[in-house]
Design a protein around this motif. Structure first.
Motif, PDB file in Angstrom:
ATOM      1  N   GLU A   1      -1.866  -5.987   9.977  1.00 26.83           N
ATOM      2  CA  GLU A   1      -1.344  -6.696   8.807  1.00 26.83           C
ATOM      3  C   GLU A   1       0.015  -7.318   9.099  1.00 26.83           C
TER       4      GLU A   1
ATOM      5  N   TYR B   1     -11.018  -4.616   8.017  1.00 32.80           N
ATOM      6  CA  TYR B   1     -10.540  -5.508   6.965  1.00 32.80           C
ATOM      7  C   TYR B   1      -9.141  -6.034   7.285  1.00 32.80           C
ATOM      8  N   ALA B   2      -8.298  -5.172   7.842  1.00 38.12           N
ATOM      9  CA  ALA B   2      -6.959  -5.625   8.237  1.00 38.12           C
ATOM     10  C   ALA B   2      -7.049  -6.693   9.315  1.00 38.12           C
TER      11      ALA B   2
ATOM     12  N   LYS C   1       0.827  -1.192   0.000  1.00 43.66           N
ATOM     13  CA  LYS C   1       0.000   0.000   0.000  1.00 43.66           C
ATOM     14  C   LYS C   1       0.869   1.252   0.000  1.00 43.66           C
TER      15      LYS C   1
ATOM     16  N   GLU D   1      -4.106  -0.430  11.199  1.00 43.48           N
ATOM     17  CA  GLU D   1      -4.151  -1.227   9.980  1.00 43.48           C
ATOM     18  C   GLU D   1      -2.797  -1.883   9.709  1.00 43.48           C
ATOM     19  N   ALA D   2      -1.732  -1.092   9.768  1.00 43.39           N
ATOM     20  CA  ALA D   2      -0.389  -1.617   9.513  1.00 43.39           C
ATOM     21  C   ALA D   2       0.030  -2.614  10.590  1.00 43.39           C
TER      22      ALA D   2
ATOM     23  N   GLN E   1       5.025  -1.396   8.598  1.00 40.39           N
ATOM     24  CA  GLN E   1       4.945  -1.976   7.254  1.00 40.39           C
ATOM     25  C   GLN E   1       6.273  -2.615   6.853  1.00 40.39           C
TER      26      GLN E   1
ATOM     27  N   ARG F   1      -8.184  -9.928   7.651  1.00 44.50           N
ATOM     28  CA  ARG F   1      -7.027 -10.474   6.935  1.00 44.50           C
ATOM     29  C   ARG F   1      -6.088 -11.193   7.904  1.00 44.50           C
TER      30      ARG F   1
ATOM     31  N   GLU G   1       6.943  -5.833   8.712  1.00 41.65           N
ATOM     32  CA  GLU G   1       6.190  -6.916   8.074  1.00 41.65           C
ATOM     33  C   GLU G   1       6.963  -7.471   6.885  1.00 41.65           C
TER      34      GLU G   1
ATOM     35  N   VAL H   1      -9.542  -0.799   9.120  1.00 41.51           N
ATOM     36  CA  VAL H   1      -9.001  -1.536  10.263  1.00 41.51           C
ATOM     37  C   VAL H   1      -9.737  -2.863  10.411  1.00 41.51           C
TER      38      VAL H   1
ATOM     39  N   ASP I   1      -6.061  -7.247   0.262  1.00 45.37           N
ATOM     40  CA  ASP I   1      -6.098  -8.153   1.412  1.00 45.37           C
ATOM     41  C   ASP I   1      -6.338  -9.598   0.981  1.00 45.37           C
TER      42      ASP I   1
END
Length: 281
Positions: free
Chosen positions: A159, A186-187, A7, A155-156, A116, A190, A119, A184, A223
């Motif tokens: 993930e 959706y993260a 992203k 969010e980060a 990020q 995921r 990750e 958030v 995602d």
């Protein structure tokens, strides 16, 4: 094969794609030491954008994580942000400890970029530091507030914890499925799928593909590609979004399928995804 939808935009600070010939490595490294803050900012972006995986580049970018000169009126650290993003792309794990240190930075976007990049680097040693930020939004195993919470880059963080397989902390991630911000949620879905492999979380993302907002549908495509949720293939192909993004998402599904079969065979699922991709071309 490895699929990790990013992203973070690979665009220059001016919004134009760089051609890779505007700088040499030596010039970029020299510019990181320049008194010109614009040159320093661009050099950090350039080293990451073109994956300059040299020891000198990694060392210079790590040093830039402590920069105090480049400040916004609000107190942000633009150079630190670019350096943190670049270090994730270079893949050198000596950046892990300095990036963990960035999670304590007062700049939200530095913390986000650090999460990020951690990750991307894939070292689970950072999990406790990521959890420390995540629990800021929790009281026990419940969200503190039902109002949008911008205190941390949730969010980060979610993930990253999903990718890093932080399974022992699954109960701390689950409450974020009810976060007031959809991205958030959706993260969290995921990450929960990555940690539990329970279809209910993949299906939650599939349902989100029918949402009204294009920006959110784009995020969900990324995602689903990241988790390789094969039952989403048809829904991905039919999503009201750009074919280029649907192809990237389907590519993620395909790579997950290929990683679990022998090189000389293709599963029915893989063949289905290939045919869907072909129909979008």
């Amino acid at each position: 094969m490895n699929f990790s939808p990013q992203k973070i935009e690979d665009l220059s600070p001016t919004g134009d794609n760089a051609n890779g010939e505007s700088l040499t490595v030596e010039e970029a490294l020299a510019n990181l030491e320049s008194a010109d803050l614009g040159l320093r900012f661009y050099a950090a972006w350039w080293l990451g954008r073109f994956r300059i995986c040299e020891v000198a580049a990694v060392t210079a970018l790590i040093k830039a994580l402590e920069d105090e000169a480049d400040r916004t009126p609000e107190g942000g650290y633009p150079l630190r942000r670019n350096a943190a993003r670049a270090l994730g792309k270079l893949g050198d794990r000596q950046a892990v400890s300095p990036l963990i240190g960035c999670l304590d930075c007062s700049d939200f976007y530095v913390r986000e970029a650090a999460a990020q990049s951690l990750e991307m680097l894939g070292d689970p040693v950072c999990i406790p530091a990521l959890i420390k930020l995540l629990v800021v939004g929790l009281q026990g195993e419940h969200l503190i507030s039902k109002q949008p919470d911008f205190s941390q880059p949730y969010e980060a963080l979610l993930e990253a914890l999903g990718t890093l397989r932080a399974t022992e902390f699954t109960p701390l991630l689950k409450p974020f499925l009810e976060h007031p911000m959809e991205l958030v949620q959706y993260a969290a879905a995921r990450a929960m799928y990555q940690l539990t492999h329970e279809p209910v979380y993949g299906e939650r993302l599939v349902q989100a593909l029918a949402g009204d907002k294009l920006q959110l549908r784009r995020a969900v495509l990324a995602d689903l590609g990241a988790i390789g949720y094969l039952p989403a293939a048809d829904a991905i192909a039919q999503t009201l979004a750009e074919n280029s993004l649907k192809l990237i998402s389907l590519k993620g599904l395909l790579e997950h399928q290929v990683n679990h079969i022998t090189p000389s065979t293709f599963s029915k699922g893989a063949i289905k995804v290939i045919n869907l991709m072909d129909s979008l071309l």
